[in-house]
Scaffold this active site. Structure first.
Site, short mmCIF file in Angstrom:
data_model
loop_
_atom_site.label_atom_id
_atom_site.label_comp_id
_atom_site.label_asym_id
_atom_site.label_seq_id
_atom_site.Cartn_x
_atom_site.Cartn_y
_atom_site.Cartn_z
N SER A 119 0.82 -1.20 0.00
CA SER A 119 0.00 0.00 0.00
C SER A 119 0.86 1.25 0.00
O SER A 119 0.33 2.35 -0.14
CB SER A 119 -0.92 0.01 1.22
OG SER A 119 -0.20 -0.29 2.38
N HIS A 140 -3.36 -3.12 -5.82
CA HIS A 140 -3.66 -2.68 -4.47
C HIS A 140 -5.13 -2.93 -4.16
O HIS A 140 -6.02 -2.26 -4.71
CB HIS A 140 -3.30 -1.20 -4.30
CG HIS A 140 -3.46 -0.71 -2.90
ND1 HIS A 140 -3.83 0.57 -2.59
CD2 HIS A 140 -3.30 -1.33 -1.72
CE1 HIS A 140 -3.90 0.71 -1.28
NE2 HIS A 140 -3.59 -0.44 -0.72
N GLU A 152 -6.56 -0.89 -7.30
CA GLU A 152 -5.71 0.07 -8.02
C GLU A 152 -4.65 -0.75 -8.77
O GLU A 152 -3.90 -1.50 -8.15
CB GLU A 152 -5.03 1.02 -7.03
CG GLU A 152 -5.98 2.02 -6.39
CD GLU A 152 -5.30 2.96 -5.41
OE1 GLU A 152 -5.45 4.18 -5.56
OE2 GLU A 152 -4.62 2.48 -4.47
N ASN A 190 -4.78 5.95 -0.87
CA ASN A 190 -4.09 6.30 0.38
C ASN A 190 -3.57 7.73 0.37
O ASN A 190 -3.42 8.36 1.42
CB ASN A 190 -2.98 5.30 0.70
CG ASN A 190 -3.55 4.01 1.27
OD1 ASN A 190 -4.70 3.98 1.71
ND2 ASN A 190 -2.77 2.96 1.27
#
Ligand code: 3HC
Length: 288
Positions: A119, A140, A152, A190
């Protein structure tokens, strides 16, 4: 190259979820852990989720057994040798990933597609731990993997377009929606989510509002499924702190700096759901 057989390395929270959605979509899947007890723990989590699906009437018992029969556990890297796609989902430890990816690179065919579920670490750097940077990318996933719809797909400057296409097609085949992202720390989700969660901790730390009022504000005011403090507990405060630290190192922007309270909670072992205590007490259900 068509993806037929899938390998997943790591059967923790994310790895077990990835293995589950892969096998549920009909891909024979091998999942590797470092020890039998960890493997058993991951399989128990998968079984529990599937059983929950049976109880909710979303899955027939027979389909659950069929799904589990297609899932193999191993503690040997060599058992992933004939996989077409290997997804690495071990803990966010650069040295560990370096050693593991080197071993996988030696064990698997040159055309096997490699993906990391990191991540926050650089996909470009992880790719250099192998001799196949053109067939290496980021996938991800989000927690809980079986319920969250997004992946992702992260390409580097060296990822081959065919590899990105194959990985994206596989993600769609397992029922996920794909967003394509370049390799930048935190990718898109994130990059936006972590500063928001850190700000919520700062608001709490400053005594501006109570835990419940902060969480209710974002749940009821913005329609988020969980408030940011509950989400921090859910994701893991240690994980949140570690991602924030890596993002701060990369961007040097104060908004990514882990707040002192978060650091202290991690040092005190209050990591959220996984340790039974975080902003909430997880020994009760629902947490209080
Ligand atoms: N089998 C099949 N379906 C199941 C199931 C099971 N075992 N358990 C739940 N479901 C289904 C339910 O039936 C329901 O389906 P429906 O919408 O068709 O009715 C749906 O899943 C939601 O389940 P619940 O009603 O039990 O749960 P909630 O509505 O409370 O949602 C949640 C739970 C999905 C976790 C929600 O609270 C949520 O989305 N939270 C936010 C999670 C989030 O933000 N995750 C991302 C974290 S960041 C991250 O992972 C990135 C990393 O790098 C840090």
């Amino acid at each position: 190259m068509a993806i037929r057989k899938v390998g997943v390395v790591g059967c923790g929270l994310m790895g077990s979820g990835i293995a589950q959605v892969s096998v549920q979509a009909g891909f024979p899947t091998v999942v590797r852990e470092v020890s039998q007890p960890l493997l058993d723990k991951g399989f128990a989590a998968i079984r529990k989720f599937l059983q929950g699906g049976v109880e909710k009437g979303k899955l027939a018992q027979a389909d659950m057994e069929k799904t589990l029969a297609n899932l193999t556990g191993t503690i040997e890297i060599r058992d992933l040798a004939d996989c077409d796609l290997v997804v690495e989902a071990v803990s966010e430890d650069r040295a560990l990933k370096r050693e593991l990816l080197g071993a996988l690179d030696a064990a698997c065919r040159a055309e096997t597609l490699f993906a990391s579920n990191t991540s926050s670490l650089s996909i470009t750097e992880l790719a250099t731990f192998t001799k196949r940077p053109e067939r290496f990318l980021g996938l991800h996933f989000f927690n809980p993997v079986p319920l969250m719809k997004l992946v992702e797909v992260v390409s580097t400057l060296r990822s081959a377009p065919a590899a990105v296409r194959e990985a994206s097609d596989w993600c769609r085949a397992i029922g996920k929606t794909v967003v394509s992202v370049g390799d930048s720390t935190g990718f898109v989700v994130n990059r936006l989510l972590i500063p928001y969660m850190l700000d919520a901790i700062r608001v709490y730390e400053q005594g501006l509002a109570s835990r419940d009022d902060i969480d209710n504000a974002m749940k009821l005011g913005c329609g988020y499924p969980m408030g940011p403090l509950l989400l921090g507990d859910y994701v893991g405060l240690d994980t949140t702190c570690s991602i924030a630290g890596i993002m701060f190192d990369e961007f040097r922007e104060p908004r990514f700096a882990p707040p002192p309270l978060l650091k202290r909670m991690v040092l005190a072992g209050q990591h959220g759901r996984k340790t039974g205590r975080g902003f909430y007490d997880w020994s009760t259900n629902p947490p209080s």
